[in-house]
Design an enzyme around this catalytic site. Structure first.
Site, short mmCIF file in Angstrom:
data_model
loop_
_atom_site.label_atom_id
_atom_site.label_comp_id
_atom_site.label_asym_id
_atom_site.label_seq_id
_atom_site.Cartn_x
_atom_site.Cartn_y
_atom_site.Cartn_z
N LYS A 15 -13.01 -4.32 11.67
CA LYS A 15 -13.77 -3.42 10.79
C LYS A 15 -15.20 -3.24 11.32
CE LYS A 15 -10.94 -4.81 6.87
NZ LYS A 15 -10.75 -5.82 5.82
N VAL A 40 -11.26 0.37 6.59
CA VAL A 40 -12.43 -0.48 6.36
C VAL A 40 -12.72 -0.57 4.87
CG1 VAL A 40 -14.86 -0.88 6.90
CG2 VAL A 40 -13.41 0.30 8.56
N GLU A 54 -9.89 6.24 6.44
CA GLU A 54 -10.78 5.67 5.42
C GLU A 54 -10.30 4.29 4.96
OE1 GLU A 54 -13.85 6.80 4.05
OE2 GLU A 54 -13.63 4.71 3.52
N VAL A 74 0.84 -1.20 0.00
CA VAL A 74 0.00 0.00 0.00
C VAL A 74 0.88 1.26 0.00
CG1 VAL A 74 -1.80 1.29 1.21
CG2 VAL A 74 -1.88 -1.21 1.18
N GLY A 81 -11.01 -1.07 2.10
CA GLY A 81 -10.11 -0.52 1.06
C GLY A 81 -10.66 0.72 0.39
N1 HSE Z 1 -6.90 -8.94 4.61
C1 HSE Z 1 -8.01 -8.10 4.29
C2 HSE Z 1 -8.94 -8.80 3.35
C3 HSE Z 1 -7.61 -6.80 3.66
O1 HSE Z 1 -8.70 -9.93 2.97
O2 HSE Z 1 -9.93 -8.21 2.99
C4 HSE Z 1 -7.09 -5.85 4.67
O3 HSE Z 1 -8.02 -5.59 5.65
#
Ligand code: HSE
Length: 427
Positions: free
Chosen positions: A206, A133, A130, A17, A135
């Site tokens: 989340k 939760v 942001e 990221v 992406g």
């Molecule tokens: N590992 C998470 C997922 C992404 O598989 O959605 C990061 O929160």
């Protein structure tokens, strides 16, 4: 700290990221700066290994491996290290020195969010998250700003792409969980250590963040009743298929009995449910507002560029506030709603129970449900091999506590050989 319209940005962590944030920031610096009304300057980039190969060219003059100096001169600190430490210490220090903090670290927020908000307030600065939760999906803005004029009653979503991918693989190939996990790891969709995803901890973090924002209360990750997908079997998936359903790992936060229901669990969903069509590594969240009605957000919940999109949105807002004044929304926890204990949650289940094919067994099983005040909606007995059969039951709504007691009694019964499926049903 700078008072001019130059905003100095330090990035902690240049992994998947972080690298994308830096790449897009360098490529779109003028455009993003124009939106913020400030000049965005990359100040420092903290990495573990200065010589590691990277997907983006970073000026060696700003690349550092010393956390002690990572925050020097930063107006905005973007934390993308992940995990609790050293992220917690660095974020605390950044806030204490008055820097604005942007983080995508859901574990950090779920554990220390209230403390970090307090620090931000005390030092007259802001905390943005942001990217924590779903992406790229703008769920934090949605709850924190766009819907702040509404009364949210329910948030339900698929917020973990790894588990959604695994469940999807199981459904499309008939694979058992462990095979599908290996396939997801080989395809780069699951981590070598998948615990946080498959045990539901990532989704629970989340869920805690969404519940706190939706209901203006403090909900910690420990308060989220959490079950992952490791016990979902190929037979469960097959049952779902044959009954016109799918199994999805859901995060649910809703107002119930004047409290908050906060849960993560694998659930049977009818194919007609909008979340049933969310496949692969995608995320989706449905919000139900009293005035707005039902809103659905859908998109990529992970990955370098989608997550960088969320981080950079925060950066534009943060830089604009640094340059022109104003603040991000503060933590609102005035409602102070308690979280409902798991035993008090009304639930529906599908259970598949293996029993000997002898007289009185069905009566015994039905009697256990009746004894615990659980009404059965459907009962189906499969053809057995004359020695044993499966009884599949779906329950009407009952309290989780009563279901737990009935499950315990079923396990103790000499007439029950095993309980092969225990699946929640969500409408
Ligand atoms: N590992 C998470 C997922 C992404 O598989 O959605 C990061 O929160």
């Amino acid at each position: 700290m700078s008072n001019s319209s130059i905003v100095r940005v330090s990035v902690l962590g240049a992994g998947t990221v972080g690298s994308e944030v830096i790449r897009i920031l360098m490529q779109r610096r003028d455009e993003l700066g124009a939106r913020a009304g400030a000049e965005l300057m990359l100040n420092k980039v903290l990495v573990r290994n200065l010589n590691a190969p990277r997907s983006v060219d970073i000026d060696p003059g700003i690349l550092i491996d010393d956390p002690e100096v990572a925050l020097d001169g930063a107006d905005v600190v973007i934390e993308l290290i992940g995990g609790l430490e050293p992220a917690f210490t660095l974020v605390k220090r950044a806030l204490q020195q008055g820097s604005t903090v942007i983080t995508g670290n859901k574990a950090l927020l779920a554990r220390h969010g209230p403390h970090l908000y307090e620090l931000a307030e005390e030092h007259n600065t802001d905390l943005y998250y942001e990217a924590a939760v779903a992406g790229a999906v703008p769920i934090v803005y949605g709850l924190r700003e766009s819907l702040t004029g509404d009364h949210i009653n329910r948030v339900v979503g698929i917020v973990n792409g790894t588990t959604n991918f695994i469940l999807d693989q199981m459904a499309s190939t008939g694979a058992e969980y462990s095979q599908a996990l290996s396939q997801a790891q080989a395809a780069g969709f699951a981590e070598a250590d998948p615990t946080a995803d498959v045990e539901g901890h990532d989704a629970a973090a989340k869920c805690a963040i969404m519940a706190s924002l939706a209901f203006h209360s403090r909900v910690s990750i420990e308060a989220v009743s959490t079950e992952g997908i490791t016990t979902v079997s190929a037979a469960d998936i097959e049952y779902a298929k044959q009954s016109g359903q799918v199994i999805k790992l859901l995060a649910v936060a809703e107002r119930l009995q004047g409290k908050i229901r906060a849960e993560v669990f694998p659930a049977l969903l009818p194919l007609t449910h909008p979340l049933a069509a969310v496949n692969g590594a995608y995320n989706a969240v449905i919000l139900e507002g009293e005035a707005a009605g039902r809103l659905m957000f859908y998109g990529l919940g992970a990955g370098g560029a989608p997550t960088a999109s969320a981080v950079l949105s925060d950066l534009v807002a943060a830089a604009s506030h640094r340059a022109h004044g104003g603040h991000a929304p503060r933590e609102l926890c005035y409602a102070a709603l308690a979280v409902l204990s798991p035993e008090q949650i009304p639930v529906r289940y599908y259970l598949r129970i293996r029993v000997p094919d002898t007289a009185g067994v069905l009566a015994e099983v039905a009697g256990i449900f009746s004894h615990h005040g659980i009404s059965l909606e459907t009962v189906r007995q499969d053809h057995g091999d004359r020695e044993e059969v499966h009884i599949g039951v779906t329950t009407h709504e009952a309290l989780q506590g009563d279901i737990n007691a009935a499950l315990e009694a079923l396990r103790k019964s000499e007439q029950v050989l095993s309980i092969d499926s225990i699946l929640r049903i969500e409408e």
